[in-house]
Design a protein around this motif. Structure first.
Motif, PDB file in Angstrom:
ATOM      1  N   LEU A   5       0.878  -1.150   0.102  1.00 22.79           N
ATOM      2  CA  LEU A   5      -0.078  -0.036   0.254  1.00 22.79           C
ATOM      3  C   LEU A   5       0.847   1.329  -0.034  1.00 22.79           C
ATOM      4  O   LEU A   5       0.323   2.315  -0.355  1.00 22.79           O
TER       5      LEU A   5
ATOM      6  N   GLY B   7      -6.303   5.322   4.818  1.00 20.30           N
ATOM      7  CA  GLY B   7      -5.677   4.477   3.877  1.00 20.30           C
ATOM      8  C   GLY B   7      -6.847   3.932   3.048  1.00 20.30           C
ATOM      9  O   GLY B   7      -6.584   2.965   2.297  1.00 20.30           O
ATOM     10  N   GLN B   8      -8.128   4.305   2.928  1.00 23.12           N
ATOM     11  CA  GLN B   8      -9.099   3.978   2.191  1.00 23.12           C
ATOM     12  C   GLN B   8     -10.217   5.162   1.639  1.00 23.12           C
ATOM     13  O   GLN B   8     -10.452   6.018   2.400  1.00 23.12           O
TER      14      GLN B   8
ATOM     15  N   SER C 181      -7.861   0.675  -1.498  1.00 20.20           N
ATOM     16  CA  SER C 181      -6.854   1.182  -0.205  1.00 20.20           C
ATOM     17  C   SER C 181      -5.571   1.666  -0.964  1.00 20.20           C
ATOM     18  O   SER C 181      -5.133   1.208  -2.030  1.00 20.20           O
TER      19      SER C 181
ATOM     20  N   ASN D  87      -2.037   4.087   0.666  1.00 21.98           N
ATOM     21  CA  ASN D  87      -1.368   4.919   1.793  1.00 21.98           C
ATOM     22  C   ASN D  87      -1.071   6.302   1.068  1.00 21.98           C
ATOM     23  O   ASN D  87      -0.462   7.238   2.171  1.00 21.98           O
TER      24      ASN D  87
ATOM     25  N   THR E 147     -14.446  -0.611  -1.670  1.00 22.21           N
ATOM     26  CA  THR E 147     -13.159  -0.134  -0.903  1.00 22.21           C
ATOM     27  C   THR E 147     -12.015   0.131  -1.622  1.00 22.21           C
ATOM     28  O   THR E 147     -11.619  -1.317  -2.084  1.00 22.21           O
TER      29      THR E 147
END
Length: 391
Positions: free
Chosen positions: A149, A233-234, A243, A245, A241
Motif C-alpha cells: 500500500l 488508507g481507504q 486502499s 497509503n 473500498t
C-alpha cells in the motif's frame, strides 16, 4: 482620498490591481494577500508531483505590482459590507470606498466523511508541498515496510487538476523508483470519479486519447464511482473500498470561506453577480475570480473558474471601477475562450485551441502550447522580467 481595496493576489486580484494602477485613477489602491508571493495555481499539480519547484511557480508580490499599489500581507477574516471595512488577522481594519473581492478558492469536501482528516488536497503551495512530501516519504518507506500500500496511490476526482497531476506523476515515477529503490511493477495508481466520463469538456477523441495515454502508463480509472467516505488508507464508494497509503483529494473547489463569513448569499461560496460583476444593490462592490458566479448568457450556467476567465473578469471590474470614479456607465462582462489545454506531464497533452481557427491537438506539440499558456498567464499578471525569471 478614495480607497480601492483589492482582496487576493491570485490571477484576478493581481491583474485588477495592476490595471487600476496603470489607469492612474485618483485613488489609493490597497492589495491584501495572505502570502508575500503570487503562485500559479494552474501549476500546483506539478509542484505536488515534484516536476516543478516552488521557485518555478511563485514570484514575489512586491515585484509584480506597480509602486502605486500598497501591498498588505495578511489574511482576510471578513468584510463588513455595511461599514465598508475589511477585517484582517494581524493588521487594523482597512476602510474602503470600492471593493474588488478576489479571494480565490478552497478545497471542497462536499460534506463527505473523513476528507479533511484522511486525504491530501492541492489548493495552494503549502498543501501541494505537503502532498509531495507525503508521496515521496511513503514511496521511500516501502524498502523497510514491504507494505504494497506504500506503492499505491489514489486520486479522488477526474477534473483538470486530477488528470494533470496524474500525467506529472506517471512521468516522474520512474525517477523516484531509481531514487528510492522500489519496483515500478508494484506501483498501483487509481483515479476515482463519480461521473461516467473523463474530461467531458474536450472532444471525445481527445478525451479518449488522454485517458488511453494514462492507462498505458498504469492508471486505472473507476468512473461512475461516487465517493461516500475517506478512511485512513481507504476510499469508500458505497459497498466498494479502495486502499492506498497516498490519497490525493482533487474533486473540486469552492470559493473562500470569507464569503459566508461576510454575509453574502452564495452557493459553494460563490456569489451570483450582476452583468457588470458588481453585487446586486451595491455598485461599488465587485466580486471576481473563484468567489463569483458569472452567468454565461449563451448557456445560463456560470462560467468555469479558470485563470482565463479570472483575468478577463479582472479587466472588466477594474474598468468599471474607473468608470464609477469618472462618472461613466459601467460595462457588461463578456468572455470568449481562446481554448483549453490539458497537460499529461511536461511533454504531452491534449488541447482545443480557438485562435485563428479551431485546432484539436494531442501529443508532444501540446507540451509546447502549455508552456506558452503558462508564460502568457505570468505576463498578464506581472511583466516580461518575471516570465524570464520563472523559466
Amino acid at each position: 482620498m478614495t480607497t480601492i481595496a483589492v482582496l487576493g493576489g491570485g490571477y484576478a486580484g493581481l491583474r485588477a490591481a495592476r490595471k487600476l494602477a496603470h489607469a492612474k485613477v485618483p485613488a489609493r489602491i490597497v492589495l491584501v494577500n495572505k502570502h508575500p508571493y503570487h503562485y500559479q495555481s494552474t501549476q500546483l499539480h506539478q509542484l505536488a508531483a515534484g516536476t516543478k519547484e516552488e521557485a518555478d511557480i511563485c514570484f514575489p508580490m512586491a515585484t509584480a505590482v506597480p509602486k502605486k499599489v500598497n501591498v498588505v500581507i495578511d489574511e482576510v477574516e471578513r468584510v463588513d459590507r455595511e461599514g465598508h471595512q475589511v477585517f484582517l488577522k494581524s493588521h487594523p481594519p482597512i476602510a474602503y470606498d470600492y471593493l474588488l473581492n478576489a479571494l480565490g478558492f478552497e478545497s471542497e469536501s462536499f460534506g463527505i466523511e473523513g476528507v479533511e482528516e484522511n486525504s491530501l488536497p492541492l489548493v495552494d503551495v503549502d498543501t501541494a508541498l505537503a502532498a509531495r512530501r507525503h508521496l515521496e516519504e511513503t514511496l521511500a518507506r516501502y524498502r523497510t515496510s514491504g507494505d504494497d500500500l506504500d506503492l499505491s496511490i489514489l486520486v479522488c476526482g477526474a477534473g483538470f487538476t486530477s488528470i494533470e497531476y496524474l500525467g506529472e506523476l506517471v512521468y516522474r515515477l520512474p525517477e523516484l523508483a531509481k531514487r528510492y529503490d522500489f519496483p515500478m511493477e508494484k506501483v498501483k495508481i487509481g483515479c476515482i470519479e463519480a461521473a461516467d466520463k473523463i474530461l467531458p469538456m474536450f472532444d471525445r477523441k481527445l478525451a479518449d486519447w488522454a485517458t488511453d495515454y494514462l492507462r498505458r502508463h498504469g492508471v486505472v480509472f473507476h468512473t461512475s464511482t461516487p465517493i461516500t467516505a475517506i478512511r485512513p488508507g481507504q476510499v469508500v464508494s458505497n459497498d466498494a473500498t479502495f486502499s492506498a497509503n497516498t490519497i490525493i483529494w482533487a474533486t473540486g473547489v469552492k470559493g473562500s470561506s470569507v464569503i459566508p463569513a461576510s454575509g453574502y448569499s452564495s452557493k459553494r461560496n460563490r456569489v451570483v453577480v450582476q452583468d457588470d460583476l458588481s453585487v446586486e444593490g451595491n455598485p461599488r462592490e465587485f466580486l471576481i475570480g473563484d468567489v463569483s458566479a458569472v452567468l454565461d448568457p449563451s448557456s445560463g450556467r456560470p462560467y468555469p473558474t479558470t485563470a482565463q476567465v479570472s483575468i478577463a473578469q479582472a479587466d472588466c471590474a477594474a474598468a468599471n471601477v474607473v468608470a464609477e470614479l469618472t462618472g461613466r456607465p459601467t460595462g457588461k462582462f463578456s468572455f470568449k475562450s481562446v481554448g483549453t489545454v490539458c497537460s499529461l506531464g511536461p511533454k504531452v497533452g491534449v488541447a482545443q485551441i480557438d485562435f485563428m481557427g479551431h485546432w484539436k491537438l494531442k501529443g508532444w506539440i501540446v507540451g509546447i502550447v502549455k508552456k506558452m499558456v503558462n508564460d502568457r498567464s505570468v505576463l498578464e499578471v506581472a511583466d516580461v522580467k518575471t516570465v524570464l525569471g520563472n523559466n
